[in-house]
Every structure is written in C-alpha cells, then in structure tokens.
Design an enzyme around this catalytic site. Structure first.
Site, PDB file in Angstrom:
ATOM      1  N   CYS A  85      -2.220  -1.867   5.604  1.00 15.54           N
ATOM      2  CA  CYS A  85      -3.263  -0.847   5.085  1.00 15.54           C
ATOM      3  C   CYS A  85      -3.753  -1.146   3.699  1.00 15.54           C
ATOM      4  CB  CYS A  85      -2.477   0.501   4.996  1.00 15.54           C
ATOM      5  SG  CYS A  85      -1.226   0.613   3.954  1.00 15.54           S
TER       6      CYS A  85
ATOM      7  N   ARG B 212       0.904   3.603   4.446  1.00 17.28           N
ATOM      8  CA  ARG B 212       0.484   3.786   5.566  1.00 17.28           C
ATOM      9  C   ARG B 212       1.137   2.465   6.690  1.00 17.28           C
ATOM     10  NH1 ARG B 212      -5.720   4.982   4.982  1.00 17.28           N
ATOM     11  NH2 ARG B 212      -5.422   3.593   3.321  1.00 17.28           N
TER      12      ARG B 212
END
Length: 144
Positions: free
Chosen positions: A90, A95
């Site tokens: 990410c 994430r």
C-alpha cells in the site's frame, strides 16, 4: 551469468521468506529485489491494496489493484495463487498488513509485504505505471 543471477535472486528471496528475526517478523521483499523479478519476467502476483484512485495515480508495473477491504470478497478470484508467492503493498504498510492477514486467514501460504511499500519504491526511483483517469477502462490481467 544469467543462471547465476537467477540462483542468487532465489537465494535472496528464500532468505526474505525465512526471515532473520523472531517468529512474529512478517516476510518482506525489498523494492530492488521485486524490481529485478519484474525485469526478469519472474515476478509473483503483486497486489496493490490501495484505493482505485491511488492505483490510477501510479502503481508498480504489473500490479493488480484490489482494495484491502475487498480482499475477503475476492479470495475466490485469487484462488489460483493460494500456494504461490503473493506480494502486497500500500502507501506505508497499514493496509498491506491487513490484506496480508486476510489472505493468510483464507489459507494463502506465501504472502509477503513490499518493504517500505510504494513509498520506498518511489524513493528508490523504480518504474511506476500510470493508468488513464477513466477507471472503467481498466482491465484485470489475464492471469486472474
């Protein structure tokens, strides 16, 4: 010479997958090691787990975009890669960590994170692909 380079790359990837620290250390691959695999045509599945807008602004060549929140719903589409190496990234790692957890919980066996994520990729001045602003034209790679 090419065979020697390939052997060295495999050894490096093996060390990355084994890790050097505690059992809690997550497997990672460096941006330069991944760039070499891409250049040699031996890259694993690369998942960009940022938003579609972030992906369109620039992503690692060959990366497939599945936002981290959609991973549980897309596991079936990724089933062919369950026993293969999958690299996730990410912007800075949060994430990607969540996507890695989702994939591991779904039975994926070799999920690794890009060390430093796309921020480190950019800092290393490695190639970035940019999509047209019309996201509706984006087609998934044929390997999915």
């Amino acid at each position: 010479m090419k065979r020697l380079t390939h052997i060295a790359l495999c050894l490096c990837l093996g060390l990355v997958l084994l890790g050097c620290g505690s059992a809690n250390t997550k497997a990672q691959i460096t941006p330069n090691a991944l760039a070499m695999q891409i250049k040699q045509g031996s890259a694993p599945l690369i998942l960009d787990v940022r938003t579609a807008e972030e992906y369109a602004e620039g992503h690692i060549p060959g990366a497939v975009n599945i936002e981290y929140r959609q991973i549980p719903d897309q596991v079936k589409a990724l089933q062919n890669f369950q026993n293969q190496t999958v690299v996730v990234y990410c912007e800075r790692g949060v994430r990607a960590g969540r996507a890695e957890t989702s994939l591991l919980e779904a039975g994926f066996t070799a999920v690794i994170q890009l060390r430093g994520d796309i921020s480190a990729w950019r800092e290393a001045d490695l190639p970035i692909e940019v999509n047209s602003p019309n996201l509706g034209d984006q087609k998934p790679p044929s390997r999915l």
